[in-house]
Design an enzyme around this catalytic site. Structure first.
Site: not given
Ligand code: SDX
Length: 392
Positions: A270, A327
């Protein structure tokens, strides 16, 4: 050569905004709607009462709630010509494509309430949006499966009405399942608002130009559709179906950690929550309640629980602070309630409409409200002169 300019454009950025509606503490896993903890509202309130709270800032009295319920109920039907509009879609259109188009078109049917400078117009548009979203979402579902539209019934509770419009058929009596309706109330409350997430910011930006509320909400629906945002519930269930069984989990955990592999754990991580998403806890409990009440043994629930257990003990996910978000369990629950995966994000949009319209109203009630204009950091070419074609 790329030059970097830094200069003051002479306007205050609108990339951030003030709001009294929702508070999130991502490190502590706290989510409050108008100061009330999300789990207390999900367990003790219902959709319409919580919608009133988001719009007005206080829990309603008995008479205020009764009046609000009737204001919403009064607007649940859509204009009869709206059905003709729906007929323009292909039967296999994704429900979110239908929702985007249908909601955007509402201003063509309800242009008597689009003067956003008029508080009465804003109020009736707010009621219309909240009231008609279930009807439109149900129409999108019925259209997709080739069944006749079911009209709303005014003596039914909001979520009961929605379930009936989705699952009743003219050929037989439809029986209300109070457990399912109660679970859907919880799910909708969890999804109602979430501060300045991508889709809410989209609604605020679109509304800040003076666009009518239906167009602004349609913009929010379009943004929510993305798999990184509201589309994650559909993507998370498909991921669990892809994993299939508990013994396959280690393979997918390894893939999620492999930077060269585009696979991500959908429903994990998140932008804000770096501890846990308080909504995921309530959703997991609602999932268990629905499966138990409907006597459904869904093996994917076991896969999800084991995946969560393993991931929370894995140093990669712990170090990157990746926890299940709202989700992760919602797809299993919605499927148990009878919805196809294609409808999951449409249900998210239905619930989030309350947060979108509450924040839209809050923004327009601000006398100093200006059109949105997020700041940019220019990283393009430095100033240079034109080169005639013959010299290139
Ligand atoms: C919602 O904003 C909101 O409030 C949204 C929401 C709402 O109510 O409106 O809460 C609803 O959108 C919830 C999120 C739903 N999306 C997903 O579940 C999709 C999977 N999650 C990822 O795509 C990701 O976690 C995000 C998009 C949610 C957040 O993206 P970020 O901000 O880029 O993630 P981050 O910066 O915290 O990532 C840190 C690290 C990264 O690796 P590095 O670049 O540091 O090496 O963690 C990795 C990311 O690649 N990472 C994941 C991951 N999510 C982040 N690795 C594996 N699986 C994942 N799901």
């Amino acid at each position: 050569e790329t030059g970097k300019f830094t200069f003051d454009p002479g306007y205050t950025s609108t990339a951030s905004c003030e709001s009294k509606i929702t508070f999130i503490d991502g490190d502590e896993g706290i989510l409050l709607y108008r100061g009330f903890p999300i789990d207390e509202l999900a367990e003790q309130s219902d959709f319409i009462e919580t919608a009133y709270l988001l719009l007005h800032g206080e829990l309603p009295s008995m008479s205020e709630l009764k009046n609000f319920r009737s204001n919403i109920t009064y607007h649940t039907m859509v204009h009869e010509h709206f059905k003709g509009f729906m007929d323009g879609f292909r039967r296999d259109a994704h429900p979110m494509a239908v929702m985007c188009g249908a909601v955007g078109a509402l201003s063509a049917f309800y242009h008597d309430s689009t003067d956003i400078s008029n508080p009465d117009h804003r109020e009736i548009s707010t009621h219309r949006m909240i009231a008609k979203m279930p009807t439109i979402a149900a129409m999108a579902y019925k259209y997709n499966i080739g069944q006749p539209f079911i009209h709303p019934l005014n003596d039914l509770h909001y979520t009961e009405n929605f379930l009936r419009m989705c699952f009743a058929v003219p050929a037989e009596e439809w029986k209300i399942n109070k457990v399912c309706a109660g679970a859907l109330d919880k799910i909708f409350i969890l999804h109602m608002d979430h501060e300045q997430n991508a889709s809410t910011s989209t609604v605020r930006l679109a509304g800040s130009s003076g666009a009518n509320p239906f167009a602004a909400i349609a913009a929010g629906i379009a943004c929510l559709w993305g798999p990184a945002h509201g589309g994650a519930n559909e993507a998370a269930l498909r991921m669990l179906m892809q994993i299939g069984t508990v013994d396959k989990i280690p393979e997918y955990i390894a893939r999620a950690k492999d930077k060269s592999d585009p696979f991500r754990l959908m429903g994990f991580g998140h932008r804000v929550y770096k501890n846990f998403d308080p909504r995921a806890k309530v959703m997991k409990k609602a999932c268990h309640e629905v499966l138990e009440a409907l006597d459904i043994k869904d093996p994917l629930f076991d896969v999800a629980k084991e995946l969560e257990r393993i991931a929370l003990e894995d140093e990669y996910f712990v170090e990157k602070k990746l926890y299940p978000n709202i989700d992760f369990y919602s797809g299993i629950t919605l499927r148990a309630l009878g919805f196809p995966t294609e409808m999951f994000t449409a249900l998210f949009a239905l619930a989030r409409t309350v947060g979108w319209i509450a924040q839209w109203s809050e923004m327009l009630e601000d006398p100093n409200q200006k059109i949105g204009r997020p700041r940019q950091i220019y990283t393009g070419a430095a100033k240079r002169s034109f080169v005639p074609l013959a010299q290139r």
